[in-house]
Design an enzyme around this catalytic site. Structure first.
Site, short mmCIF file in Angstrom:
data_model
loop_
_atom_site.label_atom_id
_atom_site.label_comp_id
_atom_site.label_asym_id
_atom_site.label_seq_id
_atom_site.Cartn_x
_atom_site.Cartn_y
_atom_site.Cartn_z
CG HIS A 85 -35.27 183.08 -11.79
ND1 HIS A 85 -34.90 183.63 -10.58
CD2 HIS A 85 -36.46 182.47 -11.57
CE1 HIS A 85 -35.82 183.36 -9.67
NE2 HIS A 85 -36.79 182.66 -10.25
CE LYS A 105 -16.61 152.00 4.71
NZ LYS A 105 -17.89 152.10 5.39
CE LYS A 119 -25.61 150.70 11.70
NZ LYS A 119 -24.37 150.09 12.26
CB VAL A 161 -16.31 154.78 19.53
CG1 VAL A 161 -15.23 154.19 20.43
CG2 VAL A 161 -15.86 156.15 19.01
N GLY A 169 -15.45 146.02 4.78
CA GLY A 169 -15.24 144.57 4.74
C GLY A 169 -15.91 143.85 5.88
N GLY A 170 -16.48 144.63 6.82
CA GLY A 170 -17.20 144.00 7.93
C GLY A 170 -16.27 143.30 8.91
CG HIS A 216 -17.18 151.96 -0.06
ND1 HIS A 216 -18.10 151.43 0.82
CD2 HIS A 216 -16.44 150.90 -0.50
CE1 HIS A 216 -17.92 150.12 0.93
NE2 HIS A 216 -16.92 149.78 0.14
NE ARG A 244 -34.34 178.75 -12.58
CZ ARG A 244 -33.34 179.62 -12.63
NH1 ARG A 244 -32.81 179.95 -13.80
NH2 ARG A 244 -32.88 180.18 -11.52
CB VAL A 264 -17.08 142.09 16.53
CG1 VAL A 264 -16.54 141.08 15.53
CG2 VAL A 264 -17.93 141.38 17.58
CG MET A 265 -16.26 146.11 12.91
SD MET A 265 -15.58 145.53 11.34
CE MET A 265 -14.78 147.03 10.75
#
Length: 472
Positions: free
Chosen positions: A456, A185, A263, A77, A132-133, A188, A450, A15-16
């Site tokens: 350290h 992105k 995702k 893809v 923007g889908g 985003h 530390r 669809v995209m």
């Protein structure tokens, strides 16, 4: 395919991909699509307006040969191995000077790797975030391309034509070198995680904390979209809360599981921010809460064993003041979330030699993308006034907006704590604000600890150098 020389090609006609090609065709460009699924290739042609030069095929060589030189084609893809496989299948037919664009949510180191490999063959590679889908792809997305600046001129007329427009300005621009587009992105999407979590916490406070019913909840978010917090995510929240379930007749949102999926782009944002030593607590907490949501069975057991939160009754109590404070608190936290993400972009631009201009980033986020919001114009203006602004909190106008709302944030946090309503992203945003404006932090004690247990070393405030103390 016919003798037409197509302006642009798309690999992957889901669809995209299909919608983006149809968008290009609507703006007068001849476009071709490639997909292994013949039905998808045919669907592209069937959905195009008659007479427009739109062609679908399943044959890679035929697809490549149909594109005018230098060829410009995009891969839409799934991120990962599918991108490498698609590139490998096309490579035998490509020539030096051709441009390959990855339009998916690829992890930016993969983009750098592919850019280097194709660059050796004289092929330009672009990583481009698209937001923007499906609807955005069809009627105007926000697009974030990064790669070779000179090669971008081949793409610019097409992308500027199909992008969303705000005040006549296209929501696309050349962002920077290498993987700049995929990186922007990614951030985003991290900001998106943070704002979505803030909206979820706000919804929870209204529902469980104040006892608002479904109609009242929907009305609150719809009315808020007419205020300073106007944004795409607030807008769709109002629409979601209005939707009835066809099976039960109840509001659909009440029938949806609270196990949130992801995702990985939010996680990537947090992980890379830690690598760069950029504090990103609101986004971090948003990722954490999605992880915590997966422990449904344990949460149910804990509610029984530890005492769950009692939902407030929907009484006649006037909650208007607290609801208004909640709106102000959300606006405060949303600004903080943008501020954190933009600091990450500034630091990453220096670390990875992207050459990002944050004014341009804010500009193309104003329309088309998922995190578009009215406040992005103020953010754009802040960086237009001071391109070297280290943090949005230091912009006089935005800093004043935060100061004006801090009392409301604290009132909401106090009420949430008293009621047992978890608002971790809101609290993280407030803590970030308080920590950032603290001239001193208690990390001097951490440095001493530390040095005590691990030698350290530490620095002093009264003289230069590195010091170690024999504490016992």
């Amino acid at each position: 395919m016919n003798d037409t020389q197509y302006d642009f090609g798309m690999v992957g006609l889901g669809v995209m991909g299909r919608n983006l090609l149809l968008n290009m065709a609507d703006h007068g460009f001849a476009v071709a699509g490639l997909d292994l699924d013949a039905a998808k290739a045919l669907a592209l042609e069937n959905e195009a307006d008659k007479g427009k030069p739109v062609k679908g095929t399943t044959i890679a060589e035929e697809f490549i040969q149909s594109l005018r030189k230098p060829r410009a084609l995009m891969l839409l893809v799934p991120a990962g191995k599918a991108v490498d496989a698609a590139i490998a299948s096309l490579l035998p037919f490509l020539e030096p000077g051709d441009i390959v664009i990855d339009g998916g949510n690829s992890y930016f180191p993969d983009t750098d790797r592919r850019d280097a490999a194709l660059g050796e063959k004289g092929i330009h590679f672009f990583g481009m975030g698209i937001s923007g889908g499906e609807k955005g792809a069809r009627f105007g997305p926000s697009m974030m391309p990064g790669g070779d600046k000179q090669a971008y001129e081949r793409l610019r007329p097409i992308f500027e034509a199909v992008a969303a427009k705000v005040n006549g300005e296209p929501c696309v621009t050349y962002l920077g070198n290498g993987s700049a587009g995929n990186y922007v992105k990614m951030v985003h999407n991290g900001i998106e995680y943070g704002i979505m979590q803030l909206i979820a916490e706000t919804y929870d406070f209204l529902k469980r904390g104040l006892g608002l019913n479904d109609d009242a909840l929907q009305q609150v978010f719809s009315s808020w979209n007419q205020t300073e917090i106007q944004s795409f995510l607030i807008e769709i929240t109002g629409e979601i809360l209005q939707k009835n379930d066809e099976v039960t007749g109840q509001r659909l949102v009440n029938m949806i599981s609270d196990r949130a999926r992801q995702k990985g782009t939010g996680k990537w944002t947090s992980q890379n921010a830690m690598d760069l030593q950029v504090p990103l607590p609101t986004v971090d907490m948003a990722v954490t809460m999605r992880d915590l949501s997966a422990y449904k069975d344990e949460r149910v057991q804990a509610a029984q064993q530890l005492g769950g939160i009692d939902v407030a009754s929907n009484s006649d109590t006037d909650n208007s003041q607290l609801i208004d404070q909640l709106r102000q608190a959300f606006y405060f936290s949303m600004l903080i979330t943008y501020a954190q993400g933009l600091v990450q972009l500034r630091v990453a631009s220096q670390a990875y030699n992207y050459g990002l201009q944050l004014q341009e980033v804010a500009k193309i986020w104003r329309g088309g993308c998922i995190i578009r919001a009215a406040c992005l114009e103020d953010i754009r203006q802040a960086f237009a006034t001071n391109p070297d602004l280290p943090n949005l909190l230091l912009d006089p106008k935005i800093g004043q907006s935060l100061l004006q709302r801090q009392t409301d944030v604290r009132a909401v946090v106090k009420t949430a704590v008293d009621k047992g309503i978890p608002m971790p992203a809101l609290l993280a945003s407030l803590s970030y604000f308080d920590a950032y404006r603290s001239a001193t932090l208690p990390t001097n004690l951490i440095q001493a600890q530390r040095d005590y247990f691990g030698a350290h070393t530490y620095e002093r405030i009264d003289q230069p150098g590195i010091f170690h103390t024999q504490w016992s």
